[in-house]
Design a protein around this motif. Structure first.
Motif, PDB file in Angstrom:
ATOM      1  N   VAL A  82       2.887  -6.153  -1.728  1.00 16.50           N
ATOM      2  CA  VAL A  82       4.297  -6.547  -1.744  1.00 16.50           C
ATOM      3  C   VAL A  82       4.837  -6.393  -0.324  1.00 16.50           C
ATOM      4  O   VAL A  82       4.681  -5.345   0.288  1.00 16.50           O
ATOM      5  N   LEU A  83       5.451  -7.457   0.186  1.00 18.41           N
ATOM      6  CA  LEU A  83       6.057  -7.410   1.515  1.00 18.41           C
ATOM      7  C   LEU A  83       7.499  -7.906   1.450  1.00 18.41           C
ATOM      8  O   LEU A  83       7.765  -8.961   0.866  1.00 18.41           O
ATOM      9  N   PRO A  84       8.430  -7.156   2.037  1.00 18.16           N
ATOM     10  CA  PRO A  84       9.800  -7.679   2.128  1.00 18.16           C
ATOM     11  C   PRO A  84       9.839  -8.776   3.193  1.00 18.16           C
ATOM     12  O   PRO A  84       9.204  -8.659   4.243  1.00 18.16           O
TER      13      PRO A  84
ATOM     14  N   VAL B  61       5.075 -11.071  -3.526  1.00 18.23           N
ATOM     15  CA  VAL B  61       4.053 -10.324  -4.250  1.00 18.23           C
ATOM     16  C   VAL B  61       2.804 -11.200  -4.300  1.00 18.23           C
ATOM     17  O   VAL B  61       2.847 -12.319  -4.816  1.00 18.23           O
TER      18      VAL B  61
ATOM     19  N   GLY C 193      13.963 -10.916   0.184  1.00 12.47           N
ATOM     20  CA  GLY C 193      13.245 -10.793  -1.073  1.00 12.47           C
ATOM     21  C   GLY C 193      11.904 -10.140  -0.840  1.00 12.47           C
ATOM     22  O   GLY C 193      11.592  -9.691   0.269  1.00 12.47           O
ATOM     23  N   ARG C 194      11.092 -10.095  -1.892  1.00 14.91           N
ATOM     24  CA  ARG C 194       9.780  -9.484  -1.801  1.00 14.91           C
ATOM     25  C   ARG C 194       8.714 -10.470  -2.269  1.00 14.91           C
ATOM     26  O   ARG C 194       8.799 -10.999  -3.368  1.00 14.91           O
TER      27      ARG C 194
ATOM     28  N   GLU D 285      10.441 -11.968  -5.624  1.00 18.60           N
ATOM     29  CA  GLU D 285      11.563 -11.323  -6.288  1.00 18.60           C
ATOM     30  C   GLU D 285      12.701 -11.120  -5.315  1.00 18.60           C
ATOM     31  O   GLU D 285      12.485 -10.753  -4.160  1.00 18.60           O
TER      32      GLU D 285
END
Length: 159
Positions: free
Chosen positions: A37-39, A28, A25-26, A72
């Motif tokens: 934003v980081l995966p 935020v 996910g990401r 997300e």
């Protein structure tokens, strides 16, 4: 509720059920007063919190502790033109209890790397929203799908 554009709003429980099926996910969050934003890899813990394992040296650790963040996750099948997206908003916090960290390690919370000096971030699932997209049965397949079908001699739906 169905939307006229093909998207369907998902209920909270369906959102959490779908999130439990994914592992990437990401996150935020705010960094230096700007959106970041980081995966990340994650697990859903007790259907009520997202847990991310990361390095204590990650800049994200300082920024998200006791902050409201968004998270997300999604899944999309381009050929079928269907998928889902879920966004969770809630307060994030570092897990500091050693016993809880051991329990979370047993959940197979993985990181992109094997961090020395790991830590866990827990995000409360306070606001949950999601939607799904399903291709109508009479919709045209994607160009990639049509090209693949032609290559395999399947052209009855094109002729």
């Amino acid at each position: 509720m169905d939307y006229h554009d093909g998207f369907r709003e998902l209920g909270d429980q369906e959102c959490l059920r779908l999130m439990a099926t994914a592992s990437i996910g990401r996150m935020v969050f705010t960094r230096h007063a700007l959106p970041a934003v980081l995966p990340v890899r994650y697990v859903l813990d007790h259907d009520s919190a997202i847990v991310v394992r990361t390095s204590k040296a990650s800049p994200m650790v300082v920024e998200v502790d006791n902050a409201v963040v968004a998270f997300e996750a999604d899944c999309f099948d381009e050929d079928a033109r269907s998928g889902w997206s879920v966004v969770v908003t809630g307060r994030a916090g570092l897990v500091r209890d050693p016993g809880e960290c051991r329990r979370l390690r047993a959940l197979d919370t993985q990181s992109w790397a094997n961090p020395a000096g790991e830590t866990y971030i827990r995000i409360a699932c306070e606001l949950v929203a999601g939607r799904s997209l399903e291709r109508p049965p009479d919709a045209e397949p994607s160009q990639a799908r049509r090209s693949r079908d032609i290559a395999h001699g399947v052209c009855d739906h094109l002729c």
